[in-house]
Every structure is written in structure tokens, then in C-alpha cells.
Design a protein around this motif. Structure first.
Motif, PDB file in Angstrom:
ATOM      1  N   UNK A  27      18.737  -7.289 -22.999  1.00 49.87           N
ATOM      2  CA  UNK A  27      17.790  -7.619 -24.039  1.00 49.87           C
ATOM      3  C   UNK A  27      17.691  -8.118 -25.030  1.00 49.87           C
ATOM      4  N   UNK A  28      18.922  -8.215 -25.769  1.00 49.12           N
ATOM      5  CA  UNK A  28      19.183  -8.810 -26.998  1.00 49.12           C
ATOM      6  C   UNK A  28      19.325 -10.367 -26.494  1.00 49.12           C
ATOM      7  N   UNK A  29      19.837 -10.526 -25.309  1.00 49.62           N
ATOM      8  CA  UNK A  29      20.200 -11.944 -25.017  1.00 49.62           C
ATOM      9  C   UNK A  29      18.617 -12.655 -24.745  1.00 49.62           C
ATOM     10  N   UNK A  30      17.787 -11.876 -23.917  1.00 55.23           N
ATOM     11  CA  UNK A  30      16.467 -12.420 -23.707  1.00 55.23           C
ATOM     12  C   UNK A  30      15.558 -12.684 -25.118  1.00 55.23           C
ATOM     13  N   UNK A  31      15.702 -11.636 -25.880  1.00 52.27           N
ATOM     14  CA  UNK A  31      15.121 -11.950 -27.365  1.00 52.27           C
ATOM     15  C   UNK A  31      15.585 -12.884 -27.982  1.00 52.27           C
ATOM     16  N   UNK A  32      16.780 -13.360 -27.982  1.00 50.96           N
ATOM     17  CA  UNK A  32      17.248 -14.585 -28.609  1.00 50.96           C
ATOM     18  C   UNK A  32      16.661 -15.577 -28.129  1.00 50.96           C
ATOM     19  N   UNK A  33      16.770 -15.777 -26.680  1.00 50.44           N
ATOM     20  CA  UNK A  33      16.395 -16.888 -26.067  1.00 50.44           C
ATOM     21  C   UNK A  33      14.865 -17.230 -26.180  1.00 50.44           C
ATOM     22  N   UNK A  34      13.715 -16.003 -26.181  1.00 49.24           N
ATOM     23  CA  UNK A  34      12.392 -15.957 -26.728  1.00 49.24           C
ATOM     24  C   UNK A  34      12.386 -16.584 -28.133  1.00 49.24           C
ATOM     25  N   UNK A  35      12.959 -15.973 -29.084  1.00 51.56           N
ATOM     26  CA  UNK A  35      12.850 -16.464 -30.239  1.00 51.56           C
ATOM     27  C   UNK A  35      13.619 -18.012 -30.721  1.00 51.56           C
ATOM     28  N   UNK A  36      14.513 -18.468 -29.619  1.00 57.69           N
ATOM     29  CA  UNK A  36      14.858 -19.897 -30.006  1.00 57.69           C
ATOM     30  C   UNK A  36      14.342 -20.793 -28.924  1.00 57.69           C
ATOM     31  N   UNK A  37      13.064 -20.698 -28.645  1.00 60.45           N
ATOM     32  CA  UNK A  37      12.544 -21.534 -27.524  1.00 60.45           C
ATOM     33  C   UNK A  37      12.576 -22.934 -28.021  1.00 60.45           C
ATOM     34  N   UNK A  38      12.348 -23.085 -29.082  1.00 64.32           N
ATOM     35  CA  UNK A  38      12.604 -24.704 -29.540  1.00 64.32           C
ATOM     36  C   UNK A  38      13.954 -25.129 -29.371  1.00 64.32           C
ATOM     37  N   UNK A  39      14.718 -24.413 -29.809  1.00 65.57           N
ATOM     38  CA  UNK A  39      16.269 -24.805 -29.564  1.00 65.57           C
ATOM     39  C   UNK A  39      16.689 -25.314 -28.257  1.00 65.57           C
ATOM     40  N   UNK A  40      16.125 -24.477 -27.056  1.00 65.74           N
ATOM     41  CA  UNK A  40      16.518 -24.631 -26.024  1.00 65.74           C
ATOM     42  C   UNK A  40      15.567 -25.681 -25.405  1.00 65.74           C
ATOM     43  N   UNK A  41      14.463 -25.858 -25.731  1.00 70.56           N
ATOM     44  CA  UNK A  41      13.683 -27.161 -25.435  1.00 70.56           C
ATOM     45  C   UNK A  41      14.328 -28.522 -25.923  1.00 70.56           C
ATOM     46  N   UNK A  42      14.939 -28.262 -27.035  1.00 70.64           N
ATOM     47  CA  UNK A  42      15.385 -29.457 -27.577  1.00 70.64           C
ATOM     48  C   UNK A  42      17.045 -29.852 -26.861  1.00 70.64           C
ATOM     49  N   UNK A  43      17.590 -28.520 -26.591  1.00 71.63           N
ATOM     50  CA  UNK A  43      18.817 -28.943 -25.692  1.00 71.63           C
ATOM     51  C   UNK A  43      18.374 -29.341 -24.405  1.00 71.63           C
ATOM     52  N   UNK A  44      17.461 -28.923 -23.910  1.00 70.13           N
ATOM     53  CA  UNK A  44      16.931 -29.419 -22.395  1.00 70.13           C
ATOM     54  C   UNK A  44      16.717 -30.817 -22.444  1.00 70.13           C
ATOM     55  N   UNK A  45      16.023 -31.397 -23.626  1.00 70.34           N
ATOM     56  CA  UNK A  45      15.612 -32.930 -23.758  1.00 70.34           C
ATOM     57  C   UNK A  45      17.004 -33.585 -23.695  1.00 70.34           C
ATOM     58  N   UNK A  46      18.088 -33.003 -24.719  1.00 71.46           N
ATOM     59  CA  UNK A  46      19.215 -33.907 -24.574  1.00 71.46           C
ATOM     60  C   UNK A  46      19.985 -33.865 -23.402  1.00 71.46           C
ATOM     61  N   UNK A  47      19.911 -32.796 -22.676  1.00 67.84           N
ATOM     62  CA  UNK A  47      20.530 -32.729 -21.482  1.00 67.84           C
ATOM     63  C   UNK A  47      20.038 -33.722 -20.514  1.00 67.84           C
ATOM     64  N   UNK A  48      18.741 -33.536 -20.500  1.00 64.36           N
ATOM     65  CA  UNK A  48      17.823 -34.679 -19.636  1.00 64.36           C
ATOM     66  C   UNK A  48      18.190 -36.186 -19.836  1.00 64.36           C
ATOM     67  N   UNK A  49      18.280 -36.573 -21.218  1.00 63.59           N
ATOM     68  CA  UNK A  49      18.553 -37.604 -21.746  1.00 63.59           C
ATOM     69  C   UNK A  49      19.952 -38.176 -21.160  1.00 63.59           C
ATOM     70  N   UNK A  50      20.904 -37.184 -21.147  1.00 63.87           N
ATOM     71  CA  UNK A  50      22.010 -37.786 -20.457  1.00 63.87           C
ATOM     72  C   UNK A  50      22.486 -37.888 -19.218  1.00 63.87           C
ATOM     73  N   UNK A  51      21.784 -36.735 -18.514  1.00 63.98           N
ATOM     74  CA  UNK A  51      22.011 -36.317 -16.865  1.00 63.98           C
ATOM     75  C   UNK A  51      21.264 -37.459 -16.130  1.00 63.98           C
ATOM     76  N   UNK A  52      20.109 -38.007 -16.465  1.00 68.45           N
ATOM     77  CA  UNK A  52      19.217 -38.833 -15.719  1.00 68.45           C
ATOM     78  C   UNK A  52      20.082 -40.248 -15.525  1.00 68.45           C
ATOM     79  N   UNK A  53      20.603 -40.792 -16.624  1.00 62.56           N
ATOM     80  CA  UNK A  53      21.416 -42.173 -16.399  1.00 62.56           C
ATOM     81  C   UNK A  53      22.667 -41.697 -15.672  1.00 62.56           C
ATOM     82  N   UNK A  54      23.259 -40.464 -16.137  1.00 60.97           N
ATOM     83  CA  UNK A  54      24.466 -40.129 -15.394  1.00 60.97           C
ATOM     84  C   UNK A  54      24.245 -39.984 -13.949  1.00 60.97           C
ATOM     85  N   UNK A  55      23.237 -39.201 -13.520  1.00 58.11           N
ATOM     86  CA  UNK A  55      22.927 -39.094 -12.046  1.00 58.11           C
ATOM     87  C   UNK A  55      22.625 -40.515 -11.506  1.00 58.11           C
TER      88      UNK A  55
END
Length: 630
Positions: A27-55
Motif C-alpha cells: 500500500x505504501x508503494x502504491x501511495x508513493x507511486x500515486x503521489x509522485x505521478x509527475x516524477x514517473x511521467x518525467x522519468x517515462x519521457x526521459x526513458x522514451x527519449x533515450x529508448x526510441x533512438x536506441x531501438x
């Protein structure tokens, strides 16, 4: 209170506390993920920016790797170990990039010139009259279409937004392509070192069983995708050229344009012909040239027949083995899930799924055969007028009292032995290097046991550049690990060396093994024990040239003992005939089953004592082959 405490089962209380702690942590992990949605969104964008040209880079590297390897071997005179950061590798990568850039430039120039000429030949007055007539006849339909587009958001107000989005998407694609090209150049240049690092990391992090299964799956995927994608691209290019030339010669309007679009459409099975037929019909109806329409349709049909029955099967070779109905189903499924890209990769994906399903079924069959794994055995050499009789192995490590049912150990031809190897590797998922190491260990153990008291014996291994030669080098590697000092003499064009051969050569060289290269009329080093690994069971032509000179020199050389791997070089394992010349062996260690050619004709004379050694291919495989089921 004490009585209540005594009645509580502390073991179950501990389990409940662990379960409660796990739930709370979740539950704590789910709560952290929910509260840090902006962080995960930014992390996803960074990962996408790297993974697309890498693939993208990985895909480009995958497509261009065979070309780079070809030039690398040419520049290094066949001695390159693959994707290694060397001068020859750098030259090969540079030449590959220049060739690809040149081909793309020429193709774009040809397309531009073709379309420019085709557009220049359009009679815009007639076209305007045609459109005016079409508008007057179908004004109601146009009004309905305009209303439909407006209802679905395509009003004039958001056209600018759509165009802006298209420009942004195009810019993103170009950026990914640019950086993907940079990634691919590094992968082509230094791929082996990068791959070695991640392989080492995988061995530390993952279980051996998972790694083995992953290797088998990746090998299957490579076979399904590499041959298909590269073959389909070449096929599309050939079809596009043929259709363009044929239609232009026949005078079909906009023939080059139709040919180019047909070729591009041919990347997707069955789509190219449909696109070509549709374009011919529409263009010829507009110009009211029905004769050219019929002629164009006939020409396109003939080219597609040639492509379907000659060009495409030759290019795709053995990469795809699925029914046409399954191909159509794959294309439809791929289109529904991934659009055009899904349609492009649908067929090899379907072939991979089919192969994995067949592998799963074969493993079920394997589990149903209790005799799939059994003790090593060998066959005694039969007399020419007797049927081959299996017997126990004659050297250490075998069960002297073991008896084998002759019916279950019937001899096979060289072609059948090859089929067994292919089935074991491609269907049962037994790695070829594993079979090679096992086979070579039978030979190295035999030599090590025979000469255990004299490790100073001079051992010379004659090696071709095929898998039989790879067996020979592997024998040398294992003997060196046992304390012997073998020398490997290589003959053959290294451009034709197999991957297994290169792998064994690298390993032997890393151990400090002595490697010689055969030169015309060279004198063989003095030797006590000769190991023959020049040709394998697949020899079907007369031996000539340097090979003949080497074999004759080997037979004439003074030595104590000669051991042949699988079959004496120069012996046809199907007929027993001598293919011009052959190595005269004192002993031949053959694998899986005895070979028909070792028990008759010159094969009986040249093989010496024949020993048959199991290397891990189940008996039912040979039974299927002898029954004609494989």
C-alpha cells in the motif's frame, strides 16, 4: 493473561505479522507511486527519449550487420573475429554507411526525377475538366463528406493544429533517425565488446536455465526475422524495378510511379499487387485507356507470379515456413494491432510463434521417451560382408559391458546425420556449440587416455573452415586444457568460415594455442599424432587443389597414429566411396550413429577402427529420420 499467551500459536502470529507487513508495504508503494505521478511521467519521457533512438539504432545495426561483417572479413583477409573495434572494422563500417547513403541518395533522386517527369506530363486542363465534371455529378457527396469531416473535428479552425502536429511528429522521427544512426554506427563498430559486457552481466544476474532458454529463443527470432526482413526488402526493390521498367516499356501511363508504389507495397505480403492493380485501374480509367489498363494488369500479374514462385522463395530461403492462410491472418492481426509497422513484422512474428509452438511440442515428445538420455555407447567395426553391430566403447569412461540393440542403432547416411544435427539444433533447441563441445570431448578424451603417459607427444590437427574444422580446433582447445601442446593447421577460405569455427578459433587463440595457416606445397610439421578435421560428413565433391595436396602430405607423413573426426576427410559417408583422395586413419570417432559409408567400399579401409559416440541427440530423432518423418 498468561494462560491466553500460552494458547496463542506464536508461529502463526509471526506469519500474520509478515503478511500484514507485506500488505502495508504494498500500500505504501502504491501511495508513493500515486503521489509522485509527475516524477514517473518525467522519468517515462526521459526513458522514451533515450529508448526510441536506441531501438532505432539496434534495428539499423541488425539490418546492416551482414554487410559490415562481409567487408570486415574482406579487409582483414578473413581473420576478423566479428564486431571488434579494429582498423578493418572501422573501414568496413565506413564503407557500409557510404554505400547505404549512396543507395538512398540515388533512390531519392530517381524517385524525384520520375515523379517530376510524370507530373510534367499531366494535362492539367483535362484534369481540371474532369474534376469539374466529377464535382457537378457528385456535389451532394462532396457536401456530405465536408459535413462528415466537420463533425469529426476536421474544421478549418483546427487544420493548423493538425499541420503543426504533423510537423512536430516529423521532426521527432527525423531526430530519432539521426541519433539512431549514430547508435547503429557504434554498435556496428564495437558491438562485440558491448555484447560481451551485457552477456557477462546476464550470467551474474540470471539463472543458467533462463540464459540457455533466452539464447534459443533469440536464435529462433533471428532466423525468423533476419532472413525475412532483409529478403523482403530486396524482393520489394526487385519487384519495383521490374514493374516500373515493364510498364514504362508497355506505355502504361505513370508506369514508373506505379512500379515504385508496388515495390513499396510489396514489403507487406499480398499488399503490393493489390496496390499496383488499383493504381493501374484508376489511372487508366481517368485517361480512358482501357487497352493499356488490360496490358498493365497482365504485366503486373505475370511479374507477381514470377516473384511468388521464383524470386521471393529464393530470397527468403528457409526463413519462413507457414501456410499462406496463416500469412494473411498474421497480416490482418498485425495491421489491427500496429498499423503499417505491425503488418511489416506480422509474418516473421507468426513464423516465430509457430516455431516456438513446434519446439514446445517436440519437448513434450522428448519427455515421453525415457531413452532420450542414455549412457555413451560405441559401435564395433563390422566386416564388409556383415551388418554393422553396435558394441561398447573401447576407451575409458564407457561401460565395457553395455550392449545396444542393433535395430535401434541402425547406421545412417551423411545426409541423414546432417538432418539430425539440424533437427536437434533448430527444433529441440540444443545449442550447436554444446553438441560440438560434447563431440570434441569424445575425441580429446580418447587421445588423452591413449597417450596419458606421454603428454609431450606432438599433436597436429588439420582443420578446414567448416564445422568439422571447428570440431578439430575444439579438440585442440580441450587437449591443451589437459596439458598437451597441440598445433592447429588451418586450410580453406576464411571468408567461408562458420560462426562456430570462428568462436573455437578465438578460444584456442586466447589459450595461447599454436595456429598455422596452410600455404601451397608447405611441409607439414613433424608430428606423432595426426587429427583429421578437414572435411565432415557433408562432402559430395571430388577433393582437389590444396586440399588434395594436404591430404596426400598427411598420408605420407611419418607418424604414430591418425584419428579422424566423424569421418576420414575425402570419404563419402553415404556411399563409402573415395572422393579423389582421403585421409588414411587408424581410428575414426563418429557421432550419434554409425555411418553407412564407414562400413563399405573405401570407407571401410580408410576409417580404421570405428567408434560411435553419443553427443546428446535423442534416439527418437534418428528413428524419425530413418522412418522418413524428418
Amino acid at each position: 493473561m498468561k494462560n491466553i499467551s500460552d494458547k496463542i500459536d506464536k508461529k502463526y502470529v509471526k506469519v500474520c505479522l509478515y503478511a500484514l507487513a507485506t500488505v502495508l508495504a504494498g500500500l505504501f508503494f502504491v501511495f508513493i507511486c500515486y503521489e509522485s505521478a509527475g516524477f514517473w511521467t518525467k522519468l517515462g519521457r526521459v526513458a522514451g527519449a533515450v529508448m526510441k533512438p536506441l531501438i532505432t539504432g539496434i534495428i539499423i545495426c541488425y539490418l546492416l550487420l551482414p554487410v559490415t561483417n562481409f567487408f570486415d572479413k574482406k579487409f582483414s583477409k578473413g581473420r576478423s573475429g566479428g564486431a571488434v573495434a579494429t582498423a578493418s572494422r572501422a573501414g568496413a563500417v565506413a564503407l557500409t554507411v557510404l554505400i547505404v547513403a549512396g543507395v538512398i541518395t540515388v533512390a531519392l533522386a530517381a524517385v524525384f526525377v520520375t515523379f517530376y517527369r510524370q507530373i510534367g506530363s499531366i494535362d492539367f486542363v483535362k484534369l481540371q475538366d474532369f474534376l469539374t465534371q466529377l464535382e457537378s455529378q457528385y456535389s451532394d457527396m462532396a457536401n456530405q463528406l465536408s459535413k462528415f469531416l466537420g463533425d469529426h473535428g476536421f474544421s478549418s479552425e483546427n487544420v493548423a493544429k493538425i499541420l503543426s502536429s504533423l510537423v512536430s511528429s516529423g521532426t521527432s522521427v527525423l531526430k530519432n533517425l539521426f541519433f539512431g544512426l549514430i547508435f547503429s554506427i557504434y554498435f556496428l563498430y564495437d558491438g562485440k565488446r558491448i555484447g560481451s559486457y551485457w552477456k557477462s552481466a546476464a550470467r551474474r544476474l540470471l539463472s543458467p536455465k533462463f540464459i540457455t532458454g533466452s539464447k534459443v529463443f533469440l536464435k529462433d527470432a533471428d532466423e525468423a526475422f533476419s532472413g525475412y526482413i532483409r529478403g523482403q526488402m530486396v524482393d520489394a526493390f526487385i519487384v519495383g524495378i521490374l514493374v516500373s521498367i515493364a510498364l514504362m516499356v508497355a506505355g502504361v501511363p505513370y508506369g514508373a510511379m506505379i512500379g515504385i508504389m508496388t515495390g513499396v507495397g510489396n514489403l507487406i505480403p499480398y499488399f503490393g499487387p493489390i496496390l499496383g492493380y488499383a493504381m493501374i485501374i484508376v489511372i487508366c480509367l481517368v485517361s480512358a485507356d482501357f487497352q493499356k489498363m488490360i496490358l498493365g494488369l497482365v504485366i503486373l500479374a505475370l511479374i507477381q507470379v514470377v516473384d511468388a514462385n521464383v524470386i521471393n522463395p529464393k530470397l527468403l530461403s528457409n526463413s519462413i515456413h507457414i501456410h499462406p492462410l496463416f500469412v494473411i491472418a498474421c497480416v490482418l492481426a498485425g495491421g489491427s494491432m500496429g498499423g503499417v509497422l505491425g503488418m511489416l513484422i506480422a509474418v516473421p512474428t507468426g513464423a516465430l510463434i509457430k516455431k516456438e509452438f513446434e519446439r514446445f511440442m517436440d519437448h513434450r515428445d522428448l519427455n515421453k521417451h525415457p531413452d532420450a538420455s542414455h549412457a555413451d555407447a560405441s559401435a564395433a567395426k563390422p566386416k564388409p560382408d556383415e551388418a554393422p553391430v553396435a558394441a561398447a566403447s573401447s576407451f575409458a569412461g564407457a561401460d565395457e559391458s553395455a550392449s545396444v540393440d542393433p535395430a535401434s542403432k541402425a547406421p545412417i547416411t551423411g545426409k541423414q546425420a546432417k538432418a539430425a544435427d539440424i533437427y536437434a539444433i533448430n527444433t529441440l533447441g540444443i545449442p550447436s556449440l554444446q553438441l560440438m563441445e560434447t563431440a570434441s570431448s569424445k575425441v580429446s578424451d580418447y587421445i588423452a587416455d591413449r597417450f596419458a603417459d606421454d603428454k609431450d607427444k606432438r599433436i597436429l590437427i588439420l582443420s578446414g573452415v567448416g564445422n568439422n574444422g571447428a570440431d578439430g580446433i575444439c579438440v585442440g582447445k580441450q587437449l591443451k586444457a589437459k596439458g598437451f601442446q597441440p598445433t592447429v593447421l588451418i586450410i580453406g577460405n576464411m571468408m567461408k568460415a562458420t560462426d562456430e569455427f570462428n568462436a573455437q578459433l578465438d578460444a584456442f587463440g586466447d589459450m595461447g594455442g599454436q595456429i598455422l595457416w596452410y600455404e601451397e606445397d608447405m611441409e607439414l610439421p613433424e608430428t606423432d599424432v595426426l587429427v583429421d578435421g578437414i572435411f565432415g560428413i557433408g562432402l559430395s565433391r571430388e577433393v582437389g587443389g590444396d586440399y588434395k595436396k594436404l591430404i596426400e602430405a598427411a598420408d605420407e607423413a611419418e607418424k604414430e597414429f591418425t584419428v579422424a573426426i566423424d569421418t576420414p576427410s575425402g570419404i563419402n559417408t553415404t556411399t563409402g566411396g573415395k572422393m579423389g583422395c582421403a585421409v588414411k586413419a587408424d581410428a575414426t570417432i563418429t557421432f550419434g550413429r554409425n555411418k553407412v559409408g564407414l562400413s563399405q567400399g573405401a570407407g571401410y579401409e580408410y576409417a580404421g577402427q570405428v567408434m560411435v559416440e553419443e553427443i546428446g541427440i535423442p534416439d527418437f530423432v534418428y528413428d524419425k529420420i530413418l522412418a522418413g518423418e524428418i
